[in-house]
Design a protein around this motif. Sequence first.
Motif, PDB file in Angstrom:
ATOM      1  N   ILE A 233       0.857  -1.179   0.000  1.00 54.49           N
ATOM      2  CA  ILE A 233       0.000   0.000   0.000  1.00 54.49           C
ATOM      3  C   ILE A 233       0.897   1.233   0.000  1.00 54.49           C
ATOM      4  O   ILE A 233       1.706   1.423   0.913  1.00 54.49           O
ATOM      5  N   VAL A 234       0.767   2.054  -1.028  1.00 54.35           N
ATOM      6  CA  VAL A 234       1.508   3.311  -1.107  1.00 54.35           C
ATOM      7  C   VAL A 234       0.552   4.431  -0.731  1.00 54.35           C
ATOM      8  O   VAL A 234      -0.546   4.535  -1.285  1.00 54.35           O
ATOM      9  N   SER A 235       0.959   5.267   0.221  1.00 53.15           N
ATOM     10  CA  SER A 235       0.123   6.373   0.676  1.00 53.15           C
ATOM     11  C   SER A 235       0.820   7.692   0.404  1.00 53.15           C
ATOM     12  O   SER A 235       1.997   7.854   0.726  1.00 53.15           O
ATOM     13  N   LEU A 236       0.099   8.639  -0.210  1.00 57.29           N
ATOM     14  CA  LEU A 236       0.586   9.989  -0.410  1.00 57.29           C
ATOM     15  C   LEU A 236      -0.204  10.904   0.511  1.00 57.29           C
ATOM     16  O   LEU A 236      -1.434  10.861   0.520  1.00 57.29           O
ATOM     17  N   GLY A 237       0.501  11.722   1.290  1.00 55.06           N
ATOM     18  CA  GLY A 237      -0.174  12.576   2.261  1.00 55.06           C
ATOM     19  C   GLY A 237       0.244  14.016   2.139  1.00 55.06           C
ATOM     20  O   GLY A 237       1.302  14.346   1.599  1.00 55.06           O
ATOM     21  N   TRP A 238      -0.619  14.919   2.643  1.00 54.01           N
ATOM     22  CA  TRP A 238      -0.355  16.357   2.641  1.00 54.01           C
ATOM     23  C   TRP A 238      -1.320  17.024   3.592  1.00 54.01           C
ATOM     24  O   TRP A 238      -2.307  16.437   4.035  1.00 54.01           O
ATOM     25  N   SER A 239      -1.020  18.255   3.930  1.00 52.89           N
ATOM     26  CA  SER A 239      -1.913  19.063   4.743  1.00 52.89           C
ATOM     27  C   SER A 239      -1.806  20.500   4.258  1.00 52.89           C
ATOM     28  O   SER A 239      -0.946  20.834   3.447  1.00 52.89           O
TER      29      SER A 239
END
Length: 671
Positions: free
Chosen positions: A20-26
Motif C-alpha cells: 500500500i503506497v500512501s501519499l499525504g499532505w496538509s
Amino acid sequence: MTKGANVGLATLSEDTGSVIVSLGWSSATGDGDADVSVLLLNADGKARSDADFFFYNHPAAPDGSVQLLGKTPTANGNEDRISLDLTAMPADVQQVVVAASRYGDDRFGTLEDLRLTLADGSGENLLAFPITDAGVESAFIFGELYRRGEEWKFRAVGQGYETGLGGLATDYGIDVDDADEDVDAPEVEEEGAAAVADVPAASAPGLEHEPVPEVPVLPDGAAATESVPEAALPVKRPRTAKKKVTLPKAPRKSLAENDSWRPSRLFPASSLKSDHERETRATSILLSVMAQVPEFGRRLTAAFGAPAGRMETFTEVSLPHGETPKRPDGVIRVERAGRLWTALVETKTNGNPLKGEQVQDYMDIAARRGYEAVITVSNDVALEGSPLVDVKIDGRRKHKVALWHLSWAEVTQQAQMLIRHEGVGTAAHASLLEEFLHYLQHENSGCHGFQNMGPAWVPVRNGIDEETLCQGDQRAVQVVESWERLIRQVCLRLGGELGQKVLPVQRAKRGSDPQSRRAALADKLCDDGRLHAEIRIDGSVGILAITADLRTGKLRISLEIPRSEQGYPLSWAKRLVRQLAEAPADLHIETLVEGHGSGPRGTLEKLRPEPGDLLPKDGGQITGFRLSLFKGMGSSRGSAESGFIRSVDAAVDRFHSTVVTQLERPAARRP
C-alpha cells in the motif's frame, strides 16, 4: 528516505507481494487537496497504452495490479492510498510511477507535510519519503517502483511538473486530450450483459481508452457496404467503455394492488429478534455478497492488503486454541497464483462493542496459523490514535498479523457507490447489491452505523448547562471522540448518496498528535460549549461548517462563498438571491466584510425583495457571504427520532439539498 535514494523491498519485509503506497499532505486552510495517479511503464520508460494510466476517472486495473483506494483523513490533512499487487503486475511492466496532481491554479508549494509512505501486506510501514522542496509545480512524481531481475525496488524521486497532469502523462506516452468538454457520462439502466458504447468520461483529462471503429454517417442513398474515405470519418476519436449497470434513478412502478403488499426480499430482516441472530445473519450476508460480487469484495479487501483473485468466504469456522476451540464469525480467503491470503472476521451489530479478549484470541490464532489479517466489523467508526480494542502484538513472532476495522456505515457507502454511481459488471450483481443495501438499511438489521454518543454525552451536556464542566475532564475528550466519529459517518453517508468524495477537514498544527489535538478540542468545549467540524464535498462551492452549541441546544450548518470577481456589490447580492430562489425562507445570509468580519445580515425571506440590504452602509469591501441554517438538536443519546445524531444528519441533509445544490459549482477540473 532522501531524494534519489533507492532500496529493495525484500530487504525491508518478507510480505511485499502486495503493498500500500500512501501519499499525504496538509494545508494551513484545511482545503488543500490533490489527486493521485499511477503509470505503468515498459522497458523503454513509456506506457504500453493509455490504459496504463490510472487516475480519478480510471481507478483500477482489471487484473487487480493497481487500485486507487481513495482518501482518508489524518490528524493534519488527507492521505490518498494506492494498492499495488506486484505479484499480479504484467511481466512487461518494468516500472510503476506514483504521482499526484493539483487542478486549476493550485500548486504543491501551498501544501505542507508532503510525504510518501509504503506499507507491506500486513499494514506495517516500511519506508517514508518527505518532500520539502515543492514550489510552483502542479504535478509531482513522488516515487517509483521498478524491477531489478526478480526483485522490486523503490526509488524516491520528488520531481515536479509545472504543466500539470497532462504534461506528466504526455512525457510517458499517454495521449491526453485537453479539450474543454463538460459532458457527463450517461447513466446506464438497462439490464443484461455489458456492452460497448462511445461514452466520454466525466471530468476526465480526455483519457482515450482502446479505440473501436466508429460507424460513419453515410450520405443519403449510400450503401452500407461502400467504403468511406478516411477523410470523411469524424475527427473525434472513438472511446470504448463498458456499460456499467446501476440502479435506475426513478424506481419502477409497483405491480402491487395496494401499499399493504410487501415485496419479497432475498435477505429478509423483519423476523430478526435477538442480537445473536442479527449478528449471525449480517455476517453471512456480508461475506456471501463479497464473494458473489467481485467488485464489492475487492473494494472492501484491497485496502487490507488482499490480492486480486478468487475469493471464498466461510462462517462459524472452528479453529483450535488451547483447550477450547474458537469460532470467529467468518473467514475470508483469496487465492491468486497459488498464494493464499486469509483474514478472520469478527462482527458486531446493534451497537454492541467489540470485545478485546475475543479479538486478541483471533490475533493469536492468525499469527500461529500464518494468516494475514483480522478484520472487525461493527457500528463504531475507527479513529486514528484511538483504537476500538487494545491488543498485544508478540514482537518475537516472525509472522505479522494486521488488525483492520470496517464500520457498517463504510460497508453501506461502498455498496451505494457501486450500484448508484460507479456501476457493476452485470444486472445480477446490481440486484444482489440492491438487496444487500436494503437489508443494511432495514430498521431491524442492526447495521446502522454509529448511533450512540456514549455514556459521557449526558453528563457533559449537563455540566455545560450548569457551568460545572472543567478543563481536563476526560468525559469531554470522550464526547470529542464521539463527535469525530459522527462527522466521519456523515461524510461516509453523504459520499455514498452523492457519489462524491466527502471528507472531514482537519485544522491542526503540523505533526500534532491526535490525542493532544482532541484534548485541546475538549478544553475548548469546556470553555465555549460548542462542538465544531468542517467537511469538504468534492465539486462543491465551499467547505460545509457544522457547529453544535450545547448551551443553546442549536445546530448551525453554514457555508462561506467568495464574492464574484466581476460586477458590482449590488449585482453580487442580486445574483446570490436569484441563485437561492428555491432555498428555505429561514436561510440566514450574512455579508463578510474585509477588516470587520461580519456585516449586514438577514433571512432570505426578508432579503428577496431588497437584496441591497446586504450591502455595508459604510461602503466596506465585501469579501463574500456566509449562508446558515439553524435547527434544534435532540437530547437523546440513543437512536430515537429526537436523538442528537439524527438531528445532525437531518440538518446536514436539509442544508445540502436546499442550499448547496442551488449554488453554482466551480468549473470542472482538468489539467
